[in-house]
Write a protein that holds these residues in place. Structure first.
Motif, PDB file in Angstrom:
ATOM      1  N   HIS A  50       8.967   3.261   8.957  1.00 37.88           N
ATOM      2  CA  HIS A  50       9.208   4.502   8.218  1.00 37.88           C
ATOM      3  C   HIS A  50       7.909   5.139   7.762  1.00 37.88           C
ATOM      4  O   HIS A  50       7.808   6.377   7.665  1.00 37.88           O
ATOM      5  N   ILE A  51       6.895   4.322   7.477  1.00 35.72           N
ATOM      6  CA  ILE A  51       5.596   4.864   7.093  1.00 35.72           C
ATOM      7  C   ILE A  51       5.060   5.754   8.207  1.00 35.72           C
ATOM      8  O   ILE A  51       4.688   6.918   7.989  1.00 35.72           O
ATOM      9  N   TYR A  52       5.011   5.213   9.410  1.00 33.88           N
ATOM     10  CA  TYR A  52       4.500   5.992  10.536  1.00 33.88           C
ATOM     11  C   TYR A  52       5.380   7.211  10.818  1.00 33.88           C
ATOM     12  O   TYR A  52       4.877   8.306  11.091  1.00 33.88           O
TER      13      TYR A  52
ATOM     14  N   LEU B  94       0.815  -1.216   0.000  1.00 33.34           N
ATOM     15  CA  LEU B  94       0.000   0.000   0.000  1.00 33.34           C
ATOM     16  C   LEU B  94       0.850   1.267   0.000  1.00 33.34           C
ATOM     17  O   LEU B  94       0.426   2.314  -0.489  1.00 33.34           O
ATOM     18  N   PHE B  95       2.054   1.163   0.568  1.00 34.50           N
ATOM     19  CA  PHE B  95       2.955   2.316   0.669  1.00 34.50           C
ATOM     20  C   PHE B  95       4.303   1.964   0.034  1.00 34.50           C
ATOM     21  O   PHE B  95       5.316   1.834   0.728  1.00 34.50           O
ATOM     22  N   PRO B  96       4.333   1.794  -1.283  1.00 36.73           N
ATOM     23  CA  PRO B  96       5.535   1.281  -1.959  1.00 36.73           C
ATOM     24  C   PRO B  96       6.739   2.231  -1.899  1.00 36.73           C
ATOM     25  O   PRO B  96       7.870   1.789  -2.110  1.00 36.73           O
ATOM     26  N   LYS B  97       6.515   3.488  -1.603  1.00 36.10           N
ATOM     27  CA  LYS B  97       7.625   4.434  -1.555  1.00 36.10           C
ATOM     28  C   LYS B  97       8.398   4.365  -0.236  1.00 36.10           C
ATOM     29  O   LYS B  97       9.448   5.003  -0.102  1.00 36.10           O
ATOM     30  N   HIS B  98       7.891   3.598   0.704  1.00 31.49           N
ATOM     31  CA  HIS B  98       8.535   3.497   2.021  1.00 31.49           C
ATOM     32  C   HIS B  98       9.257   2.159   2.145  1.00 31.49           C
ATOM     33  O   HIS B  98       8.757   1.128   1.705  1.00 31.49           O
TER      34      HIS B  98
END
Length: 443
Positions: free
Chosen positions: A254-256, A245-249
């Protein structure tokens, strides 16, 4: 009101996972510990603080005081399912059982009935501080805060935020979630109770859009650094879903972090599948871990390597994680934490050291207070802290554990942890106020 106890006190310090103080006096005034001393210095300190020496309570053999237990992760809204419905892994379990249950909390009458039961149950089991998830419903989430206020429990309360869900009757728009979160924070603050604190609560990254995560991070900062709680790295499937869902992280942590949700007041539940970079991120941001060994086992999520996590130097407390966990008692988390660590150790080298009950006891008290940013107030019996405490009595007539008179104090604590239950918790104090006596509330 002045309180003086004489007897055996057991607590944890930074240096000692278990410190036992026998034949000591503890003096409490206005909810705060004023002295903790042996017989030699007692009269001087009692005179200094003008205590009435006739008011000393002498604990009997088989009785002792410990700090109140801290539950750093519990879903109050899932309490009706506690002890049942544990036949599925996490994501399927959420879809089939948990989201439909939480949707019922739009009914304020149902919510109040449930929340009264869970607050009463946790207090009976010695939880003087709880970090609660509620639901997406602001009014019933406030009701949980009002009940904690009424019962005198120290609590972090979180209105859950989730704008992505497969259940059409259990989701909210991004705008509504943000608006309701602000309303909830302001409403909790109006209770004017320093023991009850609003907590920013994104369910987890699977159920939150980037816009919502960013807004929640900003709100936490806007209100002067509110506590934050969520989940991370509970299962392999969840971790894989989040990273898609968050491929750039490059990591879940790191998402949070990128949305301002990792701070020194963040509680991250589970952390079973952490890599070294994520541990480093936790260290840098001073985020804490809520170790939930019971639910990790019951939902077959995995076994967190508690020894490794401790060696990494990250703040760690314990969570019951109702209703993934079956019990509202932090004692169960201690027991299951010991069992999980020993089980994991079976596949390790002989040099691996499983975590023992004394270290888990520290996590259930002082460790939990550090995770919640409350270690300047609670967690042990250090002078100057507030008196959150449990009077344990292993001699009650219906005690589930037997003693024989020759046990040392450490044995008594161990028997209470592994064999005892709420029948042995005869008095509960929060900030010096007695809240429970022999399972009767003193609200």
């Amino acid at each position: 009101m002045d309180i003086i106890f004489f007897g055996t006190f057991m607590h944890s310090t930074k240096e000692h996972s278990l410190q036992i103080l026998e034949n000591h006096y503890i003096g409490i005034n206005d909810g705060q510990i004023q002295f903790l001393t042996d017989k030699e210095d007692f009269e001087r300190l009692a005179a200094k603080f003008s205590y009435n020496l006739q008011s000393v309570r002498h604990l009997k053999p088989g009785q002792f005081l410990i700090p109140g237990l801290v539950d750093t992760h519990i879903h109050a809204s899932q309490y009706p399912n506690a002890g049942s419905k544990m036949d599925l892994p996490l994501l399927d379990w959420l879809e089939k059982y948990t989201f439909p249950l939480e949707a019922k909390f739009s009914d304020l009458e149902f919510a109040e009935k449930c929340y009264r039961k869970v607050v009463a149950r946790t207090l009976k089991n010695g939880t003087t501080t709880a970090c609660y998830f509620a639901t997406i419903h602001p009014e019933s989430s406030l009701k949980l805060g009002e009940i904690c206020d009424e019962y005198g429990q120290r609590a972090y309360i979180g209105k859950v935020s989730m704008d992505i869900s497969s259940h059409s009757n259990y989701t909210e728009t991004t705008e509504k979630s943000i608006r309701d979160t602000r309303w909830f924070i302001e409403s909790i603050k109006k209770l004017n109770n320093p023991l009850v604190t609003p907590c920013i609560t994104p369910r987890f990254a699977v159920n939150c859009s980037p816009s919502l995560l960013r807004a929640l991070g900003n709100i936490a900062k806007e209100y002067g650094g509110l506590p934050i709680q969520t989940h991370i790295n509970e299962t392999v499937r969840e971790r894989e879903s989040v990273l898609k869902l968050f491929p750039k992280h490059d990591s879940y942590a790191h998402i949070y972090e990128s949305f301002g949700l990792l701070t020194n007041k963040t509680v991250m539940a589970h952390c079973v599948y952490m890599n070294d970079c994520e541990f480093d991120t936790f260290k840098e941001t001073e985020a804490g871990i809520s170790h939930c060994p019971t639910s990790n086992t019951m939902l077959q999520s995995g076994i967190m390597d508690l020894r490794k996590s401790l060696d990494k130097g990250v703040k760690i407390g314990l969570g019951t994680d109702i209703s993934g966990g079956y019990s509202a008692s932090v004692q169960a988390a201690i027991r299951d934490g010991v069992g999980a660590s020993k089980t994991l150790g079976m596949d390790k080298s002989k040099s691996y050291k499983p975590v023992d009950f004394k270290e888990l006891f520290r996590l259930a008290t002082l460790g939990g207070s550090k995770v919640l940013g409350l270690d300047d107030k609670i967690g042990n019996f250090k002078v100057g802290k507030e008196f959150d405490a449990l009077l344990i009595d292993l001699t009650v007539t219906d005690s589930p554990c037997d003693i024989f008179g020759d046990e040392i104090s450490e044995d008594l604590l161990q028997k209470f942890i592994f064999l005892g239950d709420d029948r042995n918790i005869v008095e509960v104090y929060v900030k010096g106020q007695q809240r429970l006596q022999n399972n009767n509330f003193l609200c």
